[in-house]
Write an enzyme that holds these catalytic residues in place. Structure first.
Site, PDB file in Angstrom:
ATOM      1  N   LYS A   1       0.939  -1.420  -0.028  1.00 44.46           N
ATOM      2  CA  LYS A   1       0.007   0.008   0.010  1.00 44.46           C
ATOM      3  C   LYS A   1       0.893   1.265   0.122  1.00 44.46           C
ATOM      4  O   LYS A   1       0.299   2.248  -0.666  1.00 44.46           O
ATOM      5  CB  LYS A   1      -0.966  -0.056   1.174  1.00 44.46           C
ATOM      6  CG  LYS A   1      -1.694  -1.167   1.033  1.00 44.46           C
ATOM      7  CD  LYS A   1      -2.904  -0.874   2.490  1.00 44.46           C
ATOM      8  CE  LYS A   1      -2.174  -0.841   3.974  1.00 44.46           C
ATOM      9  NZ  LYS A   1      -1.526  -2.301   4.268  1.00 44.46           N
TER      10      LYS A   1
ATOM     11  N   ARG B   1      -9.070   1.535   9.366  1.00 46.61           N
ATOM     12  CA  ARG B   1      -8.983   0.299   9.780  1.00 46.61           C
ATOM     13  C   ARG B   1      -9.872  -0.492  10.686  1.00 46.61           C
ATOM     14  O   ARG B   1      -9.501  -1.767  10.806  1.00 46.61           O
ATOM     15  CB  ARG B   1      -7.632   0.390  10.406  1.00 46.61           C
ATOM     16  CG  ARG B   1      -6.309  -0.116   9.480  1.00 46.61           C
ATOM     17  CD  ARG B   1      -4.922  -0.060  10.572  1.00 46.61           C
ATOM     18  NE  ARG B   1      -3.959  -0.786  10.276  1.00 46.61           N
ATOM     19  CZ  ARG B   1      -2.919   0.124   9.654  1.00 46.61           C
ATOM     20  NH1 ARG B   1      -2.851   1.022   9.282  1.00 46.61           N
ATOM     21  NH2 ARG B   1      -1.659  -0.768   9.487  1.00 46.61           N
TER      22      ARG B   1
ATOM     23  N   ARG C   1      11.623  -5.627   4.078  1.00 46.51           N
ATOM     24  CA  ARG C   1      11.606  -4.036   3.932  1.00 46.51           C
ATOM     25  C   ARG C   1      12.378  -3.357   4.937  1.00 46.51           C
ATOM     26  O   ARG C   1      12.701  -3.564   5.918  1.00 46.51           O
ATOM     27  CB  ARG C   1       9.948  -3.732   4.471  1.00 46.51           C
ATOM     28  CG  ARG C   1       9.511  -2.347   4.620  1.00 46.51           C
ATOM     29  CD  ARG C   1       8.247  -2.179   4.303  1.00 46.51           C
ATOM     30  NE  ARG C   1       7.460  -2.414   5.634  1.00 46.51           N
ATOM     31  CZ  ARG C   1       5.985  -2.284   5.724  1.00 46.51           C
ATOM     32  NH1 ARG C   1       5.448  -1.716   4.790  1.00 46.51           N
ATOM     33  NH2 ARG C   1       5.589  -2.522   6.861  1.00 46.51           N
TER      34      ARG C   1
ATOM     35  N   ARG D   1      11.451  -1.749  10.508  1.00 48.54           N
ATOM     36  CA  ARG D   1      10.637  -1.194  11.485  1.00 48.54           C
ATOM     37  C   ARG D   1      10.381  -2.450  12.684  1.00 48.54           C
ATOM     38  O   ARG D   1      10.588  -3.482  12.361  1.00 48.54           O
ATOM     39  CB  ARG D   1       9.056  -1.085  10.805  1.00 48.54           C
ATOM     40  CG  ARG D   1       9.211   0.161  10.302  1.00 48.54           C
ATOM     41  CD  ARG D   1       7.763   0.419   9.457  1.00 48.54           C
ATOM     42  NE  ARG D   1       6.767  -0.296  10.015  1.00 48.54           N
ATOM     43  CZ  ARG D   1       5.620  -0.030   9.216  1.00 48.54           C
ATOM     44  NH1 ARG D   1       5.440   0.517   8.154  1.00 48.54           N
ATOM     45  NH2 ARG D   1       4.390  -0.761   9.912  1.00 48.54           N
TER      46      ARG D   1
ATOM     47  N   ARG E   1       0.195  -8.454  13.334  1.00 48.47           N
ATOM     48  CA  ARG E   1      -0.590  -7.575  12.630  1.00 48.47           C
ATOM     49  C   ARG E   1      -1.673  -8.170  11.902  1.00 48.47           C
ATOM     50  O   ARG E   1      -2.633  -7.545  11.173  1.00 48.47           O
ATOM     51  CB  ARG E   1       0.586  -6.553  11.836  1.00 48.47           C
ATOM     52  CG  ARG E   1       1.238  -5.763  12.800  1.00 48.47           C
ATOM     53  CD  ARG E   1       2.459  -5.320  12.124  1.00 48.47           C
ATOM     54  NE  ARG E   1       2.298  -4.537  10.992  1.00 48.47           N
ATOM     55  CZ  ARG E   1       3.306  -4.279   9.909  1.00 48.47           C
ATOM     56  NH1 ARG E   1       4.431  -4.857  10.242  1.00 48.47           N
ATOM     57  NH2 ARG E   1       2.925  -3.524   9.049  1.00 48.47           N
TER      58      ARG E   1
HETATM   59  P1  AMP Z   1       1.244   0.951   9.117  1.00 47.58           P
HETATM   60  O1  AMP Z   1       2.600   1.696   8.773  1.00 47.58           O
HETATM   61  O2  AMP Z   1       0.064   1.532   8.308  1.00 47.58           O
HETATM   62  O3  AMP Z   1       1.419  -0.428   9.016  1.00 47.58           O
HETATM   63  O4  AMP Z   1       0.668   1.290  10.743  1.00 47.58           O
HETATM   64  C1  AMP Z   1       1.691   0.932  11.554  1.00 47.58           C
HETATM   65  C2  AMP Z   1       1.127   0.734  12.962  1.00 47.58           C
HETATM   66  O5  AMP Z   1       0.271   2.114  13.178  1.00 47.58           O
HETATM   67  C3  AMP Z   1      -0.217  -0.100  13.030  1.00 47.58           C
HETATM   68  O6  AMP Z   1       0.141  -1.610  13.194  1.00 47.58           O
HETATM   69  C4  AMP Z   1      -0.925   0.250  14.182  1.00 47.58           C
HETATM   70  O7  AMP Z   1      -0.474   0.034  15.426  1.00 47.58           O
HETATM   71  C5  AMP Z   1      -0.751   1.771  13.870  1.00 47.58           C
HETATM   72  N1  AMP Z   1      -1.868   2.402  12.986  1.00 47.58           N
HETATM   73  C6  AMP Z   1      -1.715   2.938  11.819  1.00 47.58           C
HETATM   74  N2  AMP Z   1      -2.805   3.394  11.239  1.00 47.58           N
HETATM   75  C7  AMP Z   1      -3.764   3.062  12.009  1.00 47.58           C
HETATM   76  C8  AMP Z   1      -5.445   3.168  12.257  1.00 47.58           C
HETATM   77  N3  AMP Z   1      -5.900   3.694  11.161  1.00 47.58           N
HETATM   78  N4  AMP Z   1      -5.784   2.923  13.465  1.00 47.58           N
HETATM   79  C9  AMP Z   1      -5.198   2.215  14.482  1.00 47.58           C
HETATM   80  N5  AMP Z   1      -3.886   2.255  14.363  1.00 47.58           N
HETATM   81  C10 AMP Z   1      -3.329   2.460  13.169  1.00 47.58           C
END
Ligand code: AMP
Length: 214
Positions: free
Chosen positions: A13, A88, A122, A155, A166
């Site tokens: 994404k 989400r 990554r 990360r 996740r």
């Molecule tokens: P991502 O980079 O999109 O994979 O997000 C990394 C982490 O940030 C996720 O595993 C969540 O802990 C938090 N996070 C990101 N976006 C959201 C969201 N819309 N709602 C809740 N937690 C989020």
């Protein structure tokens, strides 16, 4: 154009949304990147969000929704945006519907074994958040960001045990959001397998079919 990009962790994404946003000329809004910036700066939100992020859980809806609302109210988002990582949960989808209903929701579909392969390789720039992959999209110089010269890290939540959590969180909390958009005929499913340019071409085609790109 108001576009949401959905899909499991590791579907690509971020990579795709950044490229599309740049080409189309709308802001790329990624809640994960925004939260990581808060964590780096040590803000109150960052401090509260960190524990959830490090174990692969979602940050509570009220915190995320307030953060996204502030961002989407900024001037540069008035002509549209590409959202990555939001909504989400069903509550977040409802908040978005009230704030700025999406024109289309693109769903990137990838197999679970492919997710593991993509996430383990990554690497992310500590400074600007640019994303690389050791195998599929390496930087020109190992460990250094092509764009800003920052150091590349893995990360914390891309470690294998957190990735599993996740994916579980995604199935439990985000799949209902996918179903909701499908039921409203807003969802366009796109095959996320193959190379970065192949997937990008499919996404552009989906945007053309939705009448959002010429
Ligand atoms: P991502 O980079 O999109 O994979 O997000 C990394 C982490 O940030 C996720 O595993 C969540 O802990 C938090 N996070 C990101 N976006 C959201 C969201 N819309 N709602 C809740 N937690 C989020």
């Amino acid at each position: 154009m108001k576009v949401v990009l959905l899909g499991p962790p590791g579907a690509g994404k971020g990579t795709q949304a950044q490229r599309l946003a740049w080409e189309v000329g709308v802001p790329y809004v990624a809640t994960g990147d925004m939260l990581r910036r808060h964590v780096r700066k040590g803000t109150d939100l960052g401090t509260r969000a960190r524990a959830y992020m490090d174990r692969g859980d979602l940050v509570p809806d009220d915190l995320i929704i307030a953060m996204v609302r502030r961002r989407l109210e900024e001037a540069d988002c008035q002509g549209g945006f590409i959202l990555d990582g939001f909504p989400r949960t069903p509550a977040q989808a409802e908040a978005l519907a009230a704030l700025a209903p999406p024109d289309v929701v693109l769903y990137l579909d990838v197999r679970e074994d492919e997710i593991a392969r993509r996430l383990s390789g990554r690497r992310t720039c500590r400074e600007c958040g640019a994303v690389y992959h050791l195998e599929f999209d390496p930087p020109a110089e190992a460990g250094v960001c092509d764009r800003c010269g920052g150091a590349l890290d893995q990360r914390v939540d891309d470690r294998e045990e957190v990735v599993r959590e996740r994916v579980r969180t995604y199935r439990r909390q985000t799949e209902p959001v996918v179903d909701r958009y499908r039921a409203r005929s807003l969802l366009v499913e796109v095959d996320g397998s193959g190379t970065i340019p192949e997937v990008e071409a499919r996404l552009r085609e989906a945007l053309r079919e939705a009448g959002l790109l010429t």
